[in-house]
Design an enzyme around this catalytic site. Structure first.
Site, PDB file in Angstrom:
ATOM      1  N   GLU A  49       0.812  -1.224   0.000  1.00  0.00           N
ATOM      2  CA  GLU A  49       0.000   0.000   0.000  1.00  0.00           C
ATOM      3  C   GLU A  49       0.842   1.269   0.000  1.00  0.00           C
ATOM      4  O   GLU A  49       0.404   2.314  -0.472  1.00  0.00           O
ATOM      5  CB  GLU A  49      -0.957   0.012   1.194  1.00  0.00           C
ATOM      6  CG  GLU A  49      -2.090  -1.012   1.092  1.00  0.00           C
ATOM      7  CD  GLU A  49      -1.723  -2.358   1.707  1.00  0.00           C
ATOM      8  OE1 GLU A  49      -0.521  -2.596   1.985  1.00  0.00           O
ATOM      9  OE2 GLU A  49      -2.637  -3.170   1.919  1.00  0.00           O
ATOM     10  N   PHE A 111     -11.048  -7.470  14.140  1.00  0.00           N
ATOM     11  CA  PHE A 111      -9.987  -7.908  13.226  1.00  0.00           C
ATOM     12  C   PHE A 111      -9.707  -6.820  12.186  1.00  0.00           C
ATOM     13  O   PHE A 111     -10.634  -6.307  11.559  1.00  0.00           O
ATOM     14  CB  PHE A 111     -10.382  -9.216  12.532  1.00  0.00           C
ATOM     15  CG  PHE A 111      -9.358  -9.664  11.518  1.00  0.00           C
ATOM     16  CD1 PHE A 111      -8.079 -10.043  11.920  1.00  0.00           C
ATOM     17  CD2 PHE A 111      -9.662  -9.685  10.165  1.00  0.00           C
ATOM     18  CE1 PHE A 111      -7.129 -10.440  10.998  1.00  0.00           C
ATOM     19  CE2 PHE A 111      -8.713 -10.084   9.231  1.00  0.00           C
ATOM     20  CZ  PHE A 111      -7.436 -10.459   9.649  1.00  0.00           C
ATOM     21  N   GLN A 112      -8.466  -6.483  12.005  1.00  0.00           N
ATOM     22  CA  GLN A 112      -8.020  -5.440  11.078  1.00  0.00           C
ATOM     23  C   GLN A 112      -8.682  -4.091  11.345  1.00  0.00           C
ATOM     24  O   GLN A 112      -8.921  -3.313  10.432  1.00  0.00           O
ATOM     25  CB  GLN A 112      -8.218  -5.875   9.613  1.00  0.00           C
ATOM     26  CG  GLN A 112      -7.260  -7.000   9.224  1.00  0.00           C
ATOM     27  CD  GLN A 112      -7.201  -7.266   7.728  1.00  0.00           C
ATOM     28  OE1 GLN A 112      -8.157  -7.029   7.008  1.00  0.00           O
ATOM     29  NE2 GLN A 112      -6.055  -7.779   7.272  1.00  0.00           N
ATOM     30  N   LYS A 161     -17.436  -1.023   6.385  1.00  0.00           N
ATOM     31  CA  LYS A 161     -17.925  -2.007   5.425  1.00  0.00           C
ATOM     32  C   LYS A 161     -19.445  -1.987   5.290  1.00  0.00           C
ATOM     33  O   LYS A 161     -19.984  -2.089   4.185  1.00  0.00           O
ATOM     34  CB  LYS A 161     -17.453  -3.404   5.859  1.00  0.00           C
ATOM     35  CG  LYS A 161     -17.563  -4.446   4.767  1.00  0.00           C
ATOM     36  CD  LYS A 161     -16.865  -5.739   5.196  1.00  0.00           C
ATOM     37  CE  LYS A 161     -16.858  -6.756   4.064  1.00  0.00           C
ATOM     38  NZ  LYS A 161     -16.155  -8.007   4.451  1.00  0.00           N
ATOM     39  N   MET A 478      24.234   9.222   2.117  1.00  0.00           N
ATOM     40  CA  MET A 478      24.167  10.499   2.825  1.00  0.00           C
ATOM     41  C   MET A 478      24.512  10.312   4.293  1.00  0.00           C
ATOM     42  O   MET A 478      25.180  11.147   4.903  1.00  0.00           O
ATOM     43  CB  MET A 478      22.778  11.125   2.659  1.00  0.00           C
ATOM     44  CG  MET A 478      22.685  12.550   3.192  1.00  0.00           C
ATOM     45  SD  MET A 478      23.834  13.675   2.374  1.00  0.00           S
ATOM     46  CE  MET A 478      22.798  14.340   1.063  1.00  0.00           C
TER      47      MET A 478
END
Lengths: 589, 185
Positions: A49, A111-112, A161, A478
């Protein structure tokens, strides 16, 4: 017309003329992925993502249109936090849609589940947790409006959802209910006149052009202002391309790794005209020692930037394009053509001498390893002039900014404020998705490349043929440079290895063409070979010199007067400083 | 002290009209903590318009210039208007509740003290009583100091609410950001 929340969401994106979105499905966002099958919007399936977020940013930076990404709840949403933070720092218009657990489960550690509106509150311009499907068109329209107007920025729309599943009566809002949202209007005449008066009186002016020029689509207006006044222009890291590098009045990039003339011009200026710039610490160095003699005209669409770091003598909250046009109009009778130029003639003599005496410099080399700056110069010379360049963060980014010649706006795609390593590959993919007719080169470091390289699988699968030049010095370069210069050459956890992974094999495994150049003679032919590929991504592993450092450099927290130039030119820079101090002392007497 | 010798007020009162929506207080509080601005007190309540709530924030301007605080606050999309009230030209009120342990012998002294300040006794038990005082913050400060000579079991103040004084209203209620038609319109 009855639609589900999910259908309304996709239809709303279509109403906003979204042509491409980047994302990855999962449980909570599943209902929204179904109507994508019958939508005109192209969906690019990413491998992580974070890639979706940076692709959307790259798309936005290259096209000027808002980037759109879609992710699921929990880890899907947290994986896009870095791009949101990056877009917030660089004022990039970004609309992220995230799935959320069903409304009834919110707050139960389902969940999630993750409170992503809470997490992103400080790194979005605004965010929403949608409570009802009926609100979706209104929220999506508001999201795009906020992302793209005023000071642009990222927004997030979190959709539970059950909201996606439930029914709504379709509508498209004519009017948005945003009573607390205001965008500055045209500037007041008195402010504009005060700015013009300072401009007319200036003898050592510098136009300090920032990323706001690009956001306001004000590159042409800036050019008109510069040519009208004859003033020199510096372009910050976020404004590369906003004023052509090949223009005689362009001094290039200021700041920590800016060139000597750009840095010192600001430092010695008697007037800074800051346009869409925010006096970032990477530009100012130590703030109380920055441009000590300069009066400041500061134009920014975000009033909170005015007086934040540096007190301005004239502060104008407004859109850069509108304000520059007002300045031009007001300046016409005051700054007669050529008049201003004659007043600042001695200033230009000084600037030209600095450019001549202390140019950007590196030691060329005939044998391996390759000098990284030489790779950037050769890429620049062998690629079309409107090539889009994306970069990650570190030495390679600074060399790309220093040695590329940016003559067109929206050709430089980089992570400025946040300094997000791994930005280049996904951002280049997003840029190419938005500008398929352009050549897109990602100039990347080996450390950065390893963070997000998996998105080359996305590029191959979606036929988005970007090109990646890895300046492979086998180090987190760097950090290595700082350890060499400021930590007594104690190198801690910066070595990466030149051939673990094998970048050519890795590229090939991802369906890309993998090439390697190990000597300076191989650089040009390898680039020609890469430029000839147009049906798949190309990765070139340039084996570059690990000991090369980025110069000039202003050490962190030091005054810009303490600029460290390439050792070859240190004496000349010293001589210029002594001469300036002597002159200043004479003038005081 | 400012350049002209006048004392500089360390605490400024901002009355912030916000949309009455979930999470708005978190956005305001989050902004203050994230930018390192200090809040001295904060009070939130609905207004006569059900779409709006009023947050009265007393800001400690030693942590950041007031104009920065106001400009950042104004960027919150749910913030509708922000007004600054100079303490000298605002009516400020705060409410204090305190439970004091007082044996019968001491009880009358406490009740007397409350009476002098114009407060009320709102609850009484065998060996303690709860008193209430509403008034300007400095009056509450004085009351709190005198009450401390007794055994204060619990003390709670609400934080200030404020409105501009009426006779000087146009000058005192410096409306920093005014209501305008939505830019989206």
């Amino acid at each position: 017309m009855q639609l589900t929340g999910a259908q309304a969401l996709i239809k709303s994106l279509e109403m906003e003329s979204v042509e491409v979105m980047f994302g990855l499905p999962g449980g909570a966002i599943l209902p929204v992925y179904d109507p994508i099958l019958s939508s005109s919007i192209r969906h690019v399936l990413v491998r992580h993502e974070q890639g979706a977020g940076h692709m959307a940013e790259g798309y936005a930076l290259a096209t000027g249109r808002p980037g759109v990404a879609m992710v699921t709840s929990g880890p899907g949403a947290t994986n896009i936090v870095t791009p949101l933070s990056n877009a917030y720092m660089d004022s990039t218009p970004l609309v992220v849609i995230s799935g959320q657990v069903p409304t009834a489960a919110v707050g139960t550690d389902a969940f999630q589940e993750c409170d992503i509106t809470g997490v992103t509150m400080g790194i979005t311009k605004h965010n929403w947790l949608v409570k009802s499907a009926q609100d979706i068109p209104e929220v999506v329209a508001s999201a795009f409006h906020l992302a793209t107007t005023g000071r642009p920025g990222p927004v997030l729309v979190d959709v539970p959802k059950d909201v996606s599943f439930s029914q709504m009566e379709w509508y498209w809002p004519d009017d948005l209910d945003l009573p607390g949202y205001r965008v500055p209007g045209p500037p007041r005449r008195a402010e504009v006149d005060a700015a013009v008066a300072l401009m007319a009186a200036a003898r050592r002016p510098v136009i300090y052009a920032g990323g706001g020029i690009l956001k306001a689509r004000a590159a042409e207006a800036l050019r008109a202002l510069a040519e009208r006044t004859g003033f020199p222009v510096v372009t910050t890291l976020m404004a590369r391309g906003a004023f052509p590098d090949s223009h005689p009045q362009c001094l290039g990039m200021p700041g920590m790794h800016g060139n000597y003339t750009a840095v010192t011009a600001m430092q010695r200026a008697d007037l800074l005209i800051a346009l869409g710039a925010r006096f970032d610490d990477r530009v100012t160095g130590r703030v109380d020692a920055f441009a000590p003699d300069a009066k400041v005209v500061h134009v920014d669409i975000d009033a909170a930037e005015l007086h934040k770091v540096r007190r301005a003598d004239v502060a104008i909250a407004g859109d850069c394009k509108v304000v520059i046009e007002a300045l031009l109009e007001a300046a016409a009778p005051v700054l007669a053509e050529g008049d201003a130029a004659s007043c600042i003639g001695p200033w230009w003599d000084t600037l030209r001498r600095w450019q001549r005496e202390v140019p950007l410099h590196y030691e060329r080399s005939d044998g391996p390893p390759i000098k990284p700056q030489m790779v950037v110069e050769t890429l620049r010379d062998l690629s079309p002039p409107d090539t889009i360049v994306a970069s990650g963060v570190g030495q390679h980014q600074m060399w790309a900014s220093q040695y590329w010649r940016f003559d067109h706006p929206y050709t430089w795609v980089n992570s400025g404020g946040a300094g997000t390593m791994g930005f280049a590959v996904p951002a280049a993919i997003g840029a190419k998705a938005g500008r398929p007719e352009r050549t897109v080169w990602a100039i990347d470091g080996d450390g950065c490349f390893q963070m997000t390289a998996q998105e080359l699988v996305t590029a191959t699968a979606e036929r988005i043929p970007i090109k990646v030049a890895i300046l492979n010095n086998a180090y987190l370069g760097m950090v290595r440079q700082w350890q060499e210069m400021f930590y007594g050459e104690r190198y801690s956890e910066v070595y990466l290895s030149p051939d673990l992974p094998d970048y050519v094999k890795w590229a090939e495994a991802m369906g890309a063409v993998g090439l390697r150049a190990e000597t300076p003679e191989e650089v040009a032919p390898t680039i020609e070979k890469a430029n000839a590929v147009d049906d798949r991504p190309v990765v070139v592993d340039f084996r570059t010199d690990a000991f090369e450092k980025v110069f000039p450099m202003v050490p962190a927290g030091a005054s810009n007067d303490a600029i460290v130039v390439h050792p070859e030119h240190a004496d000349r820079a010293d001589a210029e400083r002594v001469a300036w101090e002597r002159l200043a002392a004479e003038q005081r007497q | 002290m400012s350049a002209d010798g006048a004392p500089v007020e360390r605490h400024h009162i901002l009355t912030v009209l916000v949309e009455n929506k979930a999470g708005v207080l978190a956005r305001v509080a989050g902004l203050f903590s994230r930018r390192g601005y200090n809040i001295f007190s904060l009070a939130v309540a609905p207004t006569d318009d059900s779409r709006l709530s009023r947050i009265t924030i007393v800001v400690d301007v030693e942590s950041a210039p007031l104009e920065q605080v106001v400009n950042q606050l104004d960027k919150l999309v749910n913030v509708v208007t922000i007004s600054e009230l100079a303490p000298a030209s605002a009516v400020q009120r705060e409410l204090l509740l305190a439970t004091v342990a007082a044996e019968p012998a001491e009880r009358s002294q406490v009740i007397q003290l409350v009476g002098v300040f114009g407060g009320e006794v709102v609850d009484v038990g065998a060996d303690r009583l709860t008193v209430m005082l509403a008034g300007p913050p400095d009056k509450l400060d004085g009351f709190e100091r005198l009450l401390a000579t007794y055994e204060v079991v619990d003390l709670q103040r609400t934080g200030r609410v404020a409105l501009p004084t009426i006779d000087v209203q146009p000058a005192s209620g410096r409306r920093l950001v005014s209501v305008q038609p939505s830019a989206a319109g």
